[in-house]
Design an enzyme around this catalytic site. Structure first.
Site, PDB file in Angstrom:
ATOM      1  N   LYS A 302      26.437 -26.580 -11.877  1.00 22.81           N
ATOM      2  CA  LYS A 302      27.113 -27.467 -10.917  1.00 22.81           C
ATOM      3  C   LYS A 302      27.347 -28.878 -11.449  1.00 22.81           C
ATOM      4  O   LYS A 302      28.243 -29.569 -10.992  1.00 22.81           O
ATOM      5  CB  LYS A 302      26.313 -27.520  -9.610  1.00 22.81           C
ATOM      6  CG  LYS A 302      26.450 -26.251  -8.796  1.00 22.81           C
ATOM      7  CD  LYS A 302      25.738 -26.334  -7.480  1.00 22.81           C
ATOM      8  CE  LYS A 302      25.814 -24.991  -6.784  1.00 22.81           C
ATOM      9  NZ  LYS A 302      25.106 -24.940  -5.528  1.00 22.81           N
ATOM     10  N   LEU A 453      17.432 -22.574   2.307  1.00 25.92           N
ATOM     11  CA  LEU A 453      18.795 -22.276   1.849  1.00 25.92           C
ATOM     12  C   LEU A 453      18.905 -20.898   1.216  1.00 25.92           C
ATOM     13  O   LEU A 453      20.002 -20.385   0.986  1.00 25.92           O
ATOM     14  CB  LEU A 453      19.279 -23.334   0.854  1.00 25.92           C
ATOM     15  CG  LEU A 453      19.340 -24.776   1.332  1.00 25.92           C
ATOM     16  CD1 LEU A 453      20.316 -25.573   0.477  1.00 25.92           C
ATOM     17  CD2 LEU A 453      19.739 -24.899   2.791  1.00 25.92           C
TER      18      LEU A 453
HETATM   19  P1  NAP Z   1      18.952 -25.931  -9.420  1.00 22.81           P
HETATM   20  O1  NAP Z   1      19.892 -27.055  -9.601  1.00 22.81           O
HETATM   21  O2  NAP Z   1      18.610 -25.098 -10.599  1.00 22.81           O
HETATM   22  O3  NAP Z   1      17.601 -26.518  -8.793  1.00 22.81           O
HETATM   23  C1  NAP Z   1      16.476 -25.714  -8.647  1.00 22.81           C
HETATM   24  C2  NAP Z   1      15.413 -26.434  -7.851  1.00 22.81           C
HETATM   25  O4  NAP Z   1      14.327 -25.516  -7.654  1.00 22.81           O
HETATM   26  C3  NAP Z   1      14.818 -27.645  -8.548  1.00 22.81           C
HETATM   27  O5  NAP Z   1      14.425 -28.591  -7.596  1.00 22.81           O
HETATM   28  C4  NAP Z   1      13.596 -27.037  -9.254  1.00 22.81           C
HETATM   29  O6  NAP Z   1      12.575 -27.970  -9.521  1.00 22.81           O
HETATM   30  C5  NAP Z   1      13.124 -26.094  -8.192  1.00 22.81           C
HETATM   31  N1  NAP Z   1      12.293 -25.027  -8.729  1.00 22.81           N
HETATM   32  C6  NAP Z   1      12.689 -23.976  -9.490  1.00 22.81           C
HETATM   33  N2  NAP Z   1      11.621 -23.199  -9.779  1.00 22.81           N
HETATM   34  C7  NAP Z   1      10.543 -23.791  -9.211  1.00 22.81           C
HETATM   35  C8  NAP Z   1       9.160 -23.463  -9.146  1.00 22.81           C
HETATM   36  N3  NAP Z   1       8.678 -22.363  -9.735  1.00 22.81           N
HETATM   37  N4  NAP Z   1       8.340 -24.270  -8.445  1.00 22.81           N
HETATM   38  C9  NAP Z   1       8.810 -25.376  -7.820  1.00 22.81           C
HETATM   39  N5  NAP Z   1      10.107 -25.751  -7.841  1.00 22.81           N
HETATM   40  C10 NAP Z   1      10.973 -24.952  -8.532  1.00 22.81           C
HETATM   41  O7  NAP Z   1      19.472 -24.912  -8.294  1.00 22.81           O
HETATM   42  P2  NAP Z   1      20.356 -25.241  -6.981  1.00 22.81           P
HETATM   43  O8  NAP Z   1      21.804 -25.079  -7.268  1.00 22.81           O
HETATM   44  O9  NAP Z   1      19.896 -26.512  -6.415  1.00 22.81           O
HETATM   45  O10 NAP Z   1      19.957 -23.996  -6.037  1.00 22.81           O
HETATM   46  C11 NAP Z   1      18.640 -23.878  -5.537  1.00 22.81           C
HETATM   47  C12 NAP Z   1      18.542 -22.779  -4.479  1.00 22.81           C
HETATM   48  O11 NAP Z   1      19.438 -22.999  -3.403  1.00 22.81           O
HETATM   49  C13 NAP Z   1      18.864 -21.401  -5.013  1.00 22.81           C
HETATM   50  O12 NAP Z   1      17.919 -20.492  -4.496  1.00 22.81           O
HETATM   51  C14 NAP Z   1      20.217 -21.088  -4.434  1.00 22.81           C
HETATM   52  O13 NAP Z   1      20.411 -19.695  -4.214  1.00 22.81           O
HETATM   53  C15 NAP Z   1      20.162 -21.829  -3.106  1.00 22.81           C
HETATM   54  N6  NAP Z   1      21.522 -22.190  -2.665  1.00 22.81           N
HETATM   55  C16 NAP Z   1      21.947 -21.712  -1.450  1.00 22.81           C
HETATM   56  C17 NAP Z   1      23.206 -22.041  -1.006  1.00 22.81           C
HETATM   57  C18 NAP Z   1      23.693 -21.501   0.303  1.00 22.81           C
HETATM   58  O14 NAP Z   1      24.895 -21.586   0.586  1.00 22.81           O
HETATM   59  N7  NAP Z   1      22.836 -20.979   1.122  1.00 22.81           N
HETATM   60  C19 NAP Z   1      24.054 -22.855  -1.768  1.00 22.81           C
HETATM   61  C20 NAP Z   1      23.582 -23.336  -2.979  1.00 22.81           C
HETATM   62  C21 NAP Z   1      22.313 -22.997  -3.409  1.00 22.81           C
HETATM   63  P3  NAP Z   1      12.500 -28.725 -10.960  1.00 22.81           P
HETATM   64  O15 NAP Z   1      13.444 -29.881 -10.861  1.00 22.81           O
HETATM   65  O16 NAP Z   1      11.087 -29.099 -11.069  1.00 22.81           O
HETATM   66  O17 NAP Z   1      12.915 -27.710 -11.988  1.00 22.81           O
END
Ligand code: NAP
Length: 498
Positions: A302, A453
């Site tokens: 993104k 989410l």
């Molecule tokens: P991203 O940019 O990769 O961010 C991931 C986030 O998760 C970061 O804050 C990361 O923390 C944290 N994280 C990952 N593994 C972790 C762990 N083991 N323990 C603690 N924190 C952890 O991803 P994103 O685009 O923000 O998406 C995140 C989630 O939102 C996904 O599950 C996605 O499916 C969901 N989502 C849903 C929608 C919807 O329409 N419903 C839309 C977009 C996204 P660090 O910074 O410490 O790595």
């Protein structure tokens, strides 16, 4: 029109016939993979086309070509001959096709096939990449004009896949089957008509194939129902417009179901395809070749896609992340539909117009958390951002004047002051890791509104705990749908159907 072929990899004839019956309404052709049959079952192969009642390909694939056959070449030729022998005057009782590899030189087999109307597929496999001279290779495969040339290659990048589409265009004049195997090649399974491919190979759904008596065939194959129902294979044309989603690993996306259904209802000649992408520059060469018109963008691209945008919407500028790309005459225009999708979903759920006076905890500081935080700020809420990597929480929080902390004991204690609404934005608890809970130390009071989410599973471990304590809970599916509808409008200029 390209046909749908089901690859039969059962250990018995009976199992293969069951598979044909299960998918009969979705398929035009079946491929009997004799190399997967138990040795005793091979005695009955000649009867298979009559029993199956569907045009069938006879294939005995060697190990070196990705099959299961390990005995000698003599035994293989005998099996192929047994399948072609005693031809019936009713051609439907004979094999409709026989697959002969390009290095198999047995004129008697070819003669038998031609005499009794069995079409020869002359096949070539490359499991290491895409040949530089693929066009020549394809042209020289066919020994006579009535053969079908088949090349199944394993692309190492999306540039390789782009090459396949270019070769397909250069060889429009010949009857062929072109397949890019593996995860890079999913689009070639769906866009068989664009490739000018005679057919697309499919395999049973994973749940069905997990039966001990069936084995998985070609890497990257879709199941017939998904190909026909979700991707509308039967209605795709050479000119179908291509849209898709890029991300990695892209295992849990529901976006193809949402977008393709919209095209179907609105009768738009378009298809939406998942592209698991690690290397963006290589993918954009395929996007050019396929003239892709629009893309959803998800983890982890993104922010990195921003450098590909020649225009950025005000949301993208404000949030610093982009989840939608639309092709324009000046290049890619970047938008963010996560932000409005999120706030519309939350406000609708709580029945309010703003977050005035609300104290909110946002868990996570990744791409989508940025959009969530920007919306909470726009809607006048006050927030605490908790993230495993603390400096990222600080980076998201400080410009908005929000509090921040790590996802640790201290952070959980701070939540006591920000617990009207809790919004979980990390991937913790998502399939397949459904036993994880990012705030397992936090005790819900039962008064919080809790939004996760994640939408797969429908109820994460954290949401279950919250609901049990009496909280109002919401998963991410409504947000996904709302943001997808906004993308649909940006992609097609039309409202998503009701
Ligand atoms: P991203 O940019 O990769 O961010 C991931 C986030 O998760 C970061 O804050 C990361 O923390 C944290 N994280 C990952 N593994 C972790 C762990 N083991 N323990 C603690 N924190 C952890 O991803 P994103 O685009 O923000 O998406 C995140 C989630 O939102 C996904 O599950 C996605 O499916 C969901 N989502 C849903 C929608 C919807 O329409 N419903 C839309 C977009 C996204 P660090 O910074 O410490 O790595």
């Amino acid at each position: 029109m390209a046909k749908v072929c089901l690859c039969l990899t059962g250990r018995t004839i009976l199992k293969d016939l069951e598979l044909v019956d299960r998918y009969r309404s979705y398929i035009d052709v079946a491929e009997l993979r004799v190399d997967f049959l138990d040795p005793d079952e091979r005695f009955y192969i000649r009867r298979f086309p009559a029993l199956a009642g569907i045009p069938t390909i006879l294939t005995v694939r060697r190990k070196i070509d990705g099959g299961n056959f390990v005995e000698g070449e003599g035994a293989r030729i005998v099996l192929l001959a047994a399948g072609l022998a005693f031809a019936d005057t009713d051609r439907r009782r004979n094999f409709a096709y026989v697959d002969l590899e390009d290095d198999l030189d047995v004129p008697s087999l070819e003669e038998a096939a031609r005499t009794f109307g069995t079409k020869i597929i002359r096949s070539y496999h490359n499991f290491n990449g895409v040949d530089a001279d693929l066009e020549q290779k394809l042209r020289s495969l066919r020994r006579t004009g009535d053969e079908i040339a088949k090349a199944a290659v394993m692309p190492q990048s999306y540039e390789d896949v782009a090459k396949l589409y270019q070769v397909a265009e250069q060889t429009r004049d010949i009857d062929k089957i072109l397949i890019a195997m593996g995860p890079h090649g999913v689009s070639t399974r769906i866009l068989a008509e664009k490739l000018g491919s005679h057919l697309s190979f499919t395999s049973p759904l994973v749940e069905v194939a997990s039966d001990a008596d069936i084995q998985v065939a070609g890497p990257g194959q879709l199941d017939p129902k998904t190909l026909v129902d979700t991707y509308r294979f039967r209605s795709l044309t050479k000119d179908t417009k291509v849209y898709g989603i890029i991300g990695y690993p892209l295992t849990a996306t529901s976006s193809p179901q949402i977008h393709n259904r919209g095209y179907d209802e609105k009768k738009i000649d378009a298809v939406y395809i998942p592209f698991p992408v690690q290397d963006l520059p290589s993918f954009f060469s395929l996007a050019d070749t396929l003239d892709i018109q629009g893309l959803s963008v998800t983890v982890p691209h993104k922010e990195t896609v921003l450098s590909y945008c020649s225009q950025r919407s005000s949301e993208v500028e404000r949030i610093g992340s982009c989840n939608t790309l639309v092709k324009t005459s000046q290049g890619w225009a970047g938008y963010n539909t996560d932000a409005k999708g999120f706030s519309d979903s939350l406000l609708h759920f709580i029945g309010k117009q703003s977050l005035w006076n609300k104290r909110v905890t946002i868990i996570g500081a990744g791409g989508v958390a940025k959009a969530v935080a920007a919306e909470v700020y726009r809607l006048k809420g006050r927030a605490l951002i908790l993230n495993r990597t603390q400096y990222k929480a600080k980076e998201v929080a400080e410009p908005l004047n929000f509090a921040w902390a790590g996802l640790d004991n201290r952070g959980i204690e701070l939540m006591d002051r920000y617990r009207d609404i809790i919004i979980q934005t990390t991937s913790v608890g998502m399939e397949p890791n459904i036993d994880e809970d990012p705030i397992e130390l936090y005790k819900f009071r039962g008064k919080e509104v809790v939004m996760d989410l994640i939408y797969k599973p429908e109820e994460t471990k954290m949401l279950k705990r919250a609901a049990k304590a009496g909280c109002k809970t919401l998963n991410g599916y409504d947000m996904l749908l709302r943001q997808a509808k906004l993308q649909f409008l940006l992609f097609t200029g039309q409202e998503y159907p009701d």
